[in-house]
Design an enzyme around this catalytic site. Sequence first.
Site, short mmCIF file in Angstrom:
data_model
loop_
_atom_site.label_atom_id
_atom_site.label_comp_id
_atom_site.label_asym_id
_atom_site.label_seq_id
_atom_site.Cartn_x
_atom_site.Cartn_y
_atom_site.Cartn_z
N HIS A 282 1.24 1.29 -5.80
CA HIS A 282 -0.10 0.69 -5.83
C HIS A 282 -1.13 1.74 -6.26
O HIS A 282 -2.01 1.47 -7.09
CB HIS A 282 -0.46 0.13 -4.47
N HIS B 111 0.84 -1.20 0.00
CA HIS B 111 0.00 0.00 0.00
C HIS B 111 0.88 1.25 0.00
O HIS B 111 1.03 1.93 1.03
CB HIS B 111 -0.95 0.00 1.20
N ASN B 112 1.43 1.56 -1.16
CA ASN B 112 2.30 2.72 -1.33
C ASN B 112 1.92 3.45 -2.61
O ASN B 112 0.89 3.15 -3.22
CB ASN B 112 3.76 2.28 -1.34
N CYS B 113 2.76 4.40 -3.03
CA CYS B 113 2.38 5.22 -4.19
C CYS B 113 2.40 4.42 -5.50
O CYS B 113 1.73 4.80 -6.46
CB CYS B 113 3.30 6.44 -4.30
N HIS C 94 -7.07 7.07 -2.65
CA HIS C 94 -7.91 6.05 -1.99
C HIS C 94 -7.23 5.31 -0.86
O HIS C 94 -7.90 4.76 0.02
CB HIS C 94 -8.44 5.04 -3.03
#
Length: 552
Positions: free
Chosen positions: A272, A268-270, A308
């Site tokens: 993704h 869950h990082n930039c 999101h």
Amino acid sequence: MGVKVSTNRRRTVIPLGNEGNNAALSVRSKEACLEEEEEQKRIHEELSNGDVLCDIRRITNRPSQVSMRPRGSLTGTESNSVVTAVGRLRELITLLERDDELPDKKYMNSSLTYAIDILSTIANKNSPMNEIDADLQDLVPHDEVRAWLASTFTSRETLYSEVSRPKPTFKAVVGTIIVGQYFGKMAETHHLVYPPGVADLFHRQLDGWNCDIFKLEKLTDVHPLKHISYELFTRHELLREFKIPSATFEAFLTRVENGYQLHGNPYHNCTHAADVVQTVHSFIKLAKLEEWLSKLEILALLFSAIIHDLEHTGTTNSFHVHTRSELSLCYNDQSILENYHLNRAFTILKEMEVNIFRNLTTEQFTQVRTLTIEMVLATDMSKHFAQLKHMKRLLSSSDGWCQLQNSEKSSLLCLILHIADISHPGKEWAMHHQWTERIQEEFFRQGDKEQELGLLCSPLCDRATTVVPESQKGFIDFIIRPSFEVLGDLLAFTFDKRDIHNTEGFRVWDDHIKTNYNKWDKKCKEKDEKLTESTEKSEDKPTVLNGTLSST
């Protein structure tokens, strides 16, 4: 009667009013009209010369003089403004009828915008909400009480359109035009510089289903979200349409990327977020949704994809509930992370230097915010089955298309973002496998934290017992296949209703889902075979009993 104003580009006729009416005015009124006429000529010369930077402060910051007048009547300023607007429209018609002289686009745009704003302002003077406001004015003299009544017992549109906004004056409207031109120039003069190879990748892959986000991650030195978002907002003409200054958008994206990297998450990082943004764009292209969605809806959809998972903690909602974290207490265990992502995004937008929505009207911002909240909350996985069930019911409804065009349009947007968020099993194996490794490592890190806290490991979070191939098979079987099937049916349904033909093969994900499932199944069988061989060798190995060799 008209006065000709010469500029270096064209001859412009500005009507200055009717002599008969002017004769009836008092000496003081004549002086006021003459002063207003000179102001109109001076401002018009600035607009015609394109000098949008020199006098913004002079025009927008000058104190306005407000006088009490009967409702429904026009002031001298408003009357002259209407005449000026009509004069501009007549001049445009005259120029368009000529073969030798055509107005340039900037002049046409400023003239039409000015006329629309002036006429809309005058029309709104007699709107139903003005009647309500007038009734409150007579019945409730106290300003604060009147404002409370208007805001509490009238619609949201009333609050935004009348209570919170003063009626624009001539000077305010002209100032708005000039500021709009200023931001337009800013958008034209500033461009994000792409690292080598990025523009070529965008040219070849950006509209496709299997855009190589991991390659983009390397080319941009782990700044894929900033570059892909900038490119897509440019391609969809959102920067120009909503007067988003390029420098402001770049600053906003930098802040968002920093938020995504806050916890050092493997998944869950930039990167993704960049993948979800590109996948949403791919859905738009595959389903030809540009012909059906408004610019504002596309803006909300891409913006929601960008933010999101902003500042994701690398742990699940269940983890926050079980550990009684501050976030779980703040959001009462309801869609904890999703609410937090929204909170962080709109908190950032409160800062003027990164507020990409500062030039939206109040109504536009309200629509974008409402859609964004609905879409991001719909990415909560606990709502997955209810979401699919709702969309299936919509498909089988006799008035499904009517609902999709109106009240349920946002539900389709929610489904698009939700499936884009979990779409990697529908991509080619190389990308899907790498995403699986990243999400599994993030799960394992959560399991490590849970063990440190003396808690039971959440499902798929125990490094010692989790069988990744089996988990992916189950994920594809029970989540991915049904999700893509429903979305595919919905998009095909819209094709039929919009008379779009030649749509064969738009379900590009089907083959990838099948291939990826088979690869995981093969890995499961290989693992079972190795386990069987290991067990057999262990059974055949001789053991020592009472000093004597024995075979078990």
